[in-house]
Enzyme design. Structure first.
Site, PDB file in Angstrom:
ATOM      1  N   ARG A  27      -6.931  -5.740  -3.368  1.00  0.00           N
ATOM      2  CA  ARG A  27      -5.472  -5.851  -3.340  1.00  0.00           C
ATOM      3  C   ARG A  27      -4.879  -5.963  -4.743  1.00  0.00           C
ATOM      4  NH1 ARG A  27      -3.444  -7.399   1.857  1.00  0.00           N
ATOM      5  NH2 ARG A  27      -1.547  -8.058   0.810  1.00  0.00           N
ATOM      6  N   TRP A  74      -2.035  -7.620  -8.982  1.00  0.00           N
ATOM      7  CA  TRP A  74      -1.648  -6.244  -9.292  1.00  0.00           C
ATOM      8  C   TRP A  74      -0.304  -6.352 -10.000  1.00  0.00           C
ATOM      9  CZ3 TRP A  74       2.375  -2.813  -8.106  1.00  0.00           C
ATOM     10  CH2 TRP A  74       2.110  -1.466  -8.391  1.00  0.00           C
ATOM     11  N   ASN A 100       2.914 -13.332  -4.235  1.00  0.00           N
ATOM     12  CA  ASN A 100       2.919 -11.886  -4.032  1.00  0.00           C
ATOM     13  C   ASN A 100       4.351 -11.461  -3.748  1.00  0.00           C
ATOM     14  OD1 ASN A 100       0.150 -12.062  -4.158  1.00  0.00           O
ATOM     15  ND2 ASN A 100      -0.189 -11.724  -1.980  1.00  0.00           N
ATOM     16  N   GLY A 101       4.748 -10.296  -4.244  1.00  0.00           N
ATOM     17  CA  GLY A 101       6.098  -9.805  -3.997  1.00  0.00           C
ATOM     18  C   GLY A 101       6.871  -9.664  -5.295  1.00  0.00           C
ATOM     19  N   GLU A 490      -4.543  15.767   1.679  1.00  0.00           N
ATOM     20  CA  GLU A 490      -5.349  14.546   1.666  1.00  0.00           C
ATOM     21  C   GLU A 490      -6.549  14.690   0.745  1.00  0.00           C
ATOM     22  OE1 GLU A 490      -6.825  10.698   2.642  1.00  0.00           O
ATOM     23  OE2 GLU A 490      -4.843  11.649   2.526  1.00  0.00           O
ATOM     24  N   LYS A 494      -7.315  12.221  -2.487  1.00  0.00           N
ATOM     25  CA  LYS A 494      -8.568  11.493  -2.699  1.00  0.00           C
ATOM     26  C   LYS A 494      -9.131  11.798  -4.089  1.00  0.00           C
ATOM     27  CE  LYS A 494      -8.515   8.977   0.480  1.00  0.00           C
ATOM     28  NZ  LYS A 494      -7.154   9.194   0.560  1.00  0.00           N
ATOM     29  N   GLU A 497      -6.997   9.911  -6.637  1.00  0.00           N
ATOM     30  CA  GLU A 497      -7.076   8.454  -6.541  1.00  0.00           C
ATOM     31  C   GLU A 497      -8.310   7.884  -7.220  1.00  0.00           C
ATOM     32  OE1 GLU A 497      -5.113   6.730  -2.516  1.00  0.00           O
ATOM     33  OE2 GLU A 497      -6.787   8.100  -2.215  1.00  0.00           O
ATOM     34  N   LYS A 612      -4.808  -1.864  -2.484  1.00  0.00           N
ATOM     35  CA  LYS A 612      -4.658  -1.653  -1.049  1.00  0.00           C
ATOM     36  C   LYS A 612      -3.410  -2.367  -0.562  1.00  0.00           C
ATOM     37  CE  LYS A 612      -7.262   0.017   2.467  1.00  0.00           C
ATOM     38  NZ  LYS A 612      -7.747   1.391   2.494  1.00  0.00           N
TER      39      LYS A 612
END
Length: 617
Positions: A27, A74, A100-101, A490, A494, A497, A612
């Site tokens: 995350r 993050w 978070n946020g 897609e 990938k 990413e 994520k």
């Protein structure tokens, strides 16, 4: 984005918190930190970099205590530095916060606090929140506050905040408690025996408890080792709803694979079987879902479907558009959630909004869902995480049952989403004009997909060799037509990413309208040229690429010798119905991206700048 873990109990907190952060590192992994309560002291340890760096710091500077909060970041406000790492302290140094946020009005709050004599050590909006809570705490004390004044201070501070948050707060004045609150960013209470947890994701705590409370927006919890108080921001008591986590801690482990992503690629046959299991009335060729909360008459009344999604889920939505229009004959549009939530698009009252999300917490998709509900539309969701916010706020929905997906680059969620979309499109078709004969043909072919995927997965080593030959490429093109166009998108995503190679996906026919200018020997083209009604036209596209010196990696139907005569590389996939081809064709693309990333030395499970579950705008 970001991960929170908090603990109050009878065990040493720091090792539990670091273990939880490792489970949440997907995350966010720009920095990590924790703060431990030891009697009336706060022991703060934090640093930039991965959780392993925090673990090394704790070996040099241990922090012992029975309660604490932790965070893996993050970055949003401020670079990933030691100073900007969480937790952050208030002005007094007695209150610690992880968050978070995004606090949207942090600049105004910061200026107000500076004028009141506060000084700041970081660039983050979270430190502003910590100081704001501290200021309200001092006000509560000055008023002679009694009871849970830390909870009261948190509640009062949050009433001044504009933005999103999932927070955990501790104070050296209250060594036996922790306060949590959420708005727009997930937060979960884990209920143990003489110990309780806070986390942004059940993965962090499932090894210790599978009894959880999913907090709603504006909820505030006060947590002790043996109890908790659940209220809303208006201090009104809330009756908690305790849920049981479906999966075990072992399901969230690598299970002998080198990376989570590889494990999840190989889990796809099982994930697809789980998505189908118990959902088909074979006699009538009718899929059924327990949680749709829509009658067959309601489904028959739908005049339009609007799919809202982001990233990989958006690509699955494109496949869903083709499926619903072909099988149910219902006009369907696919919207990026980030655009849908702000557009004033005219939507008929008989339009169904379908939100697709792996995590169930994607902020843009959640905001689009809420906007659609405000306009009075029926909203269904396709989601993987039981108890997630989107799953709870939808009018009805379908769980994927794919198990936890830890790899940042989604794989098994994509194929599970397409599987569920196929069943939903069949159901919508069967309540209209789709024949039982054709529906049975689709269901028969769908039942073969897991075994066919197993055949493709056996070719992983061949795909690795192909990836090795092209691992120095700087650019890739992915081309497909019909159902294979979203698959091309897609595949390109990938590749971008996890291998950091620039890649673009296009409908193959669109190549002539610009992208053909990029064709040269150093730009490999991945061409999905399976046997379908557009096969001959796609073969012509291959000729155009070869005529300009391009290198072609073809994804072709097994037994197709014509492709082998023209392409530089061929990866064969089993034959299936055209509408199910994405379930098979995407897997070689996932494996190619994976092997390319490993060969290039990239961190597959933690790609740079990504995390994520995107819970910030």
């Amino acid at each position: 984005m970001c991960g929170i873990v908090g603990y109050v109990g009878k065990r040493q907190a720091s090792s539990l918190l670091v273990e939880g952060l490792r489970r949440l590192e997907y995350r966010g992994y720009d920095s990590a930190g924790l703060c431990i309560l030891r009697e009336h002291d706060l022991l703060l340890r934090k640093c930039s970099g991965r959780v392993d760096r925090l673990a090394e710091l704790l070996e040099r500077e241990p922090a012992e205590g029975l309660a604490g909060i932790s965070h893996t970041r993050w970055a949003t406000h401020g670079a990933p530095t030691d100073a900007n790492a969480h937790p952050h302290l208030d002005q007094s140094g007695k209150i610690a916060v992880v968050h978070n946020g995004v606090i949207e009005n942090y600049s105004q709050l910061r200026q107000k606090l500076i004028e009141a004599g506060h000084t700041f050590k970081s660039q983050t909006d979270t430190e502003v929140l910590a100081h704001l809570i501290g200021a309200h705490y001092e006000l509560q004390k000055a008023k002679g506050g009694v009871g849970y004044i830390l909870t009261q201070a948190v509640t009062s501070a949050l009433k001044e905040v504009v933005g999103t948050y999932g927070i955990a707060v501790i104070s050296s004045d209250h060594p036996d408690m922790m306060v949590g609150a959420r708005r727009g960013s997930p937060l979960i209470v884990g209920i143990g025996e003489n110990e309780n947890f806070l986390s942004s994701d059940v993965n962090a705590i499932v090894a210790h408890t599978r009894q959880v409370i999913y907090l709603n927006d504006h909820d505030v919890v006060t947590i002790f080792a043996d109890s908790y108080l659940h209220a809303n921001i208006g201090s009104v008591s809330v009756k908690p709803q305790i849920s049981h986590v479906e999966f075990s801690a072992e399901a969230a482990e690598k299970g002998g694979y080198e990376h989570y992503m590889l494990k999840e690629i190989f889990e796809q046959p099982t994930a697809i079987m789980n998505a189908v299991r118990g959902r088909i009335d074979q006699e009538n060729a009718m899929p059924h879902f327990g949680g749709l909360n829509m009658s067959l008459a309601d489904l028959r009344d739908i005049d339009q479907v609007v799919i809202s999604a982001c990233g990989t889920s958006w690509h699955a939505g494109l496949v869903g558009e083709y499926l619903i229009e072909e099988l149910a004959r219902i006009p369907t549009e696919v919207e990026y959630s980030s655009e849908f939530r702000y557009r004033n698009s005219p939507i008929d009252k008989n339009t169904l909004i379908l939100a697709i999300t792996q995590s169930g917490e994607t902020l843009d998709t959640l905001a689009g869902l809420r906007e659609a509900k405000r306009r009075g539309h029926k909203v269904l969701s396709i989601c993987n995480v039981v108890g997630s916010t989107i799953a709870r706020e939808s009018d009805g929905g379908i769980y994927l049952h794919a198990g936890p997906e830890i790899g940042v680059a989604s794989t098994k969620a994509f194929t599970s989403q397409i599987t569920v979309l196929t069943l939903l499109a069949l159901l919508m078709g069967r309540v209209r004009s789709l024949s039982a004969v054709y529906a049975k043909e689709v269901l028969r072919a769908l039942g073969q997909i897991p075994d066919q995927l197993g055949q493709i997965l056996k070719e992983s080593e061949q795909i690795r060799r192909i990836a090795e030959r092209y691992s120095s490429a700087r650019d890739f093109l992915f081309l497909g037509r019909g159902y294979n166009f979203p698959t091309a998108l897609e595949g390109a995503l990938k590749m971008k990413e996890i291998s950091y190679i620039h890649a673009e996906g296009y409908p193959a026919a669109e190549m002539k309208h610009g992208p053909i200018a990029l064709i040269e020997e150093e730009t490999p083209v991945v061409l999905l040229v399976t046997r379908d009604p557009l096969y001959e036209k796609t073969m012509s596209n291959m000729e155009e690429i070869k005529a300009r010196g391009g290198r072609v990696i073809a994804i072709a139907s097994e037994g197709d010798n014509e492709v082998a005569k023209k392409a530089d590389e061929v990866i064969y996939i089993p034959q299936t119905l055209e509408l199910l081809q994405p379930l098979l064709a995407v897997v070689p693309l996932q494996l190619m991206a994976y092997h390319m990333a490993v060969i290039r030395g990239c961190d597959v499970d933690k790609p740079r700048n990504l995390a994520k579950s995107v819970t910030v705008e």
